[in-house]
Design a protein around this motif. Structure first.
Motif, PDB file in Angstrom:
ATOM      1  N   ASP A 145       0.855  -1.212   0.008  1.00 17.76           N
ATOM      2  CA  ASP A 145       0.046  -0.014  -0.017  1.00 17.76           C
ATOM      3  C   ASP A 145       0.993   1.267   0.033  1.00 17.76           C
ATOM      4  OD1 ASP A 145      -1.928   2.020   0.215  1.00 17.76           O
ATOM      5  OD2 ASP A 145      -2.640   1.229   2.199  1.00 17.76           O
ATOM      6  N   PRO A 146       1.037   2.166  -1.328  1.00 21.81           N
ATOM      7  CA  PRO A 146       1.965   2.933  -1.059  1.00 21.81           C
ATOM      8  C   PRO A 146       1.448   4.199  -0.202  1.00 21.81           C
ATOM      9  CG  PRO A 146       1.165   2.480  -3.423  1.00 21.81           C
ATOM     10  CD  PRO A 146       0.357   1.659  -2.482  1.00 21.81           C
ATOM     11  N   SER A 147       0.260   4.166   0.262  1.00 24.22           N
ATOM     12  CA  SER A 147      -0.014   5.164   1.151  1.00 24.22           C
ATOM     13  C   SER A 147       0.544   5.450   2.745  1.00 24.22           C
ATOM     14  CB  SER A 147      -1.744   5.287   1.270  1.00 24.22           C
ATOM     15  OG  SER A 147      -2.246   4.131   1.964  1.00 24.22           O
ATOM     16  N   ARG A 148       0.951   3.957   2.967  1.00 19.86           N
ATOM     17  CA  ARG A 148       1.586   3.511   4.131  1.00 19.86           C
ATOM     18  C   ARG A 148       2.964   2.825   3.961  1.00 19.86           C
ATOM     19  NH1 ARG A 148       0.090  -1.330   6.464  1.00 19.86           N
ATOM     20  NH2 ARG A 148      -1.372  -2.286   5.500  1.00 19.86           N
ATOM     21  N   ALA A 149       3.851   3.475   3.028  1.00 23.10           N
ATOM     22  CA  ALA A 149       5.026   2.539   2.389  1.00 23.10           C
ATOM     23  C   ALA A 149       5.906   2.326   3.717  1.00 23.10           C
ATOM     24  CB  ALA A 149       5.732   3.420   1.393  1.00 23.10           C
ATOM     25  N   HIS A 150       5.984   3.079   4.620  1.00 22.09           N
ATOM     26  CA  HIS A 150       6.768   2.703   5.941  1.00 22.09           C
ATOM     27  C   HIS A 150       6.449   1.553   6.642  1.00 22.09           C
ATOM     28  CE1 HIS A 150       3.589   5.329   7.418  1.00 22.09           C
ATOM     29  NE2 HIS A 150       3.626   4.472   8.787  1.00 22.09           N
ATOM     30  N   ASP A 151       5.345   1.007   6.355  1.00 21.08           N
ATOM     31  CA  ASP A 151       5.065  -0.190   7.031  1.00 21.08           C
ATOM     32  C   ASP A 151       5.210  -1.402   6.477  1.00 21.08           C
ATOM     33  OD1 ASP A 151       3.543   1.241   9.092  1.00 21.08           O
ATOM     34  OD2 ASP A 151       1.517   1.355   7.873  1.00 21.08           O
TER      35      ASP A 151
END
Length: 220
Positions: A145-151
């Motif tokens: 999910d690019p919107s929460r890439a840090h996850d």
């Protein structure tokens, strides 16, 4: 493969059967040998990652040529002959590194694009597969999910092999425990034991010492 089965059920198919079809021909020298990969597949079924009741396991007797778009079409058409109606294609499935530049020779989605226009594949339904990575918030593999890439954590095949060689564990949920143990055991088998290491110099010395008789048959 699990997600694909769910998608087919949602499309109205009553009992989709998955074909787990690992390559059986030669691959790169640093790849895990087929016999060990088959042991991993056994654990995938034993651990319930794939259901043995709805999964057929068969070896695909083909070498890996890393021939890019040509090989993508060969892999897809060969699966038609194996009885497949659907073919999953994700990231660059048959590419290689650029011979000079530090980049891949083909785009990550070249396989999907080639198969969408390749002749002779009308009988095969191509199922593009989204990018998956380890979701740290869920503790398992999931679609990126690019919107929460840090996850998300991307663990490449190279990184995975390095962890196994160094006896380090990947994050929980990255791979079924049984399959991971097989991979670690394989790399353990490549390491000479202490006994073997101590015997080799002794045998070499005896082999070239003509004045010292040595009964090899007895010691074998």
């Amino acid at each position: 493969m699990t997600d694909t089965r769910h998608r087919l059920l949602e499309m109205g198919y009553k009992n989709p059967i998955l074909l787990l079809h690992p390559l059986g021909g030669y691959t790169k020298a640093d790849d895990v040998p087929l016999s060990w990969r088959m042991k991993q597949h056994e654990k995938v079924l034993e651990d319930g990652v794939l259901d043995p009741e709805t999964t057929v396991v068969s070896i695909f007797p083909s070498p890996m040529h890393y021939a890019g778009p040509t090989e993508v079409q060969w892999h897809a058409k060969a699966r038609i002959n194996a009885g497949a109606n659907f073919y999953i294609v994700g990231r660059d499935p048959a590419g290689m590194g650029h011979p000079i530049e530090k980049r891949d020779l083909y785009d990550a989605d070249h396989g999907k694009r080639v198969l969408s226009m390749a002749p002779g594949l009308e009988r095969l339904n191509i199922l593009p597969f989204r990018v998956a990575a380890y979701d740290k918030t869920q503790g398992k593999m999931a679609f990126f999910d690019p919107s929460r890439a840090h996850d998300f954590l991307f663990i490449s095949g190279t990184k995975m092999r390095a962890l196994a060689k160094n006896k380090e564990n990947p994050p929980d949920g990255f791979m079924c425990p049984g399959g991971w143990k097989v991979l670690v055991k394989y790399y353990d088998s490549l390491t000479p034991s202490t006994t073997e290491g101590s015997m080799k110099p002794f045998r070499l010395r005896q082999m070239y010492d003509e004045d010292t008789p040595y009964d090899w048959e007895e010691h074998i």
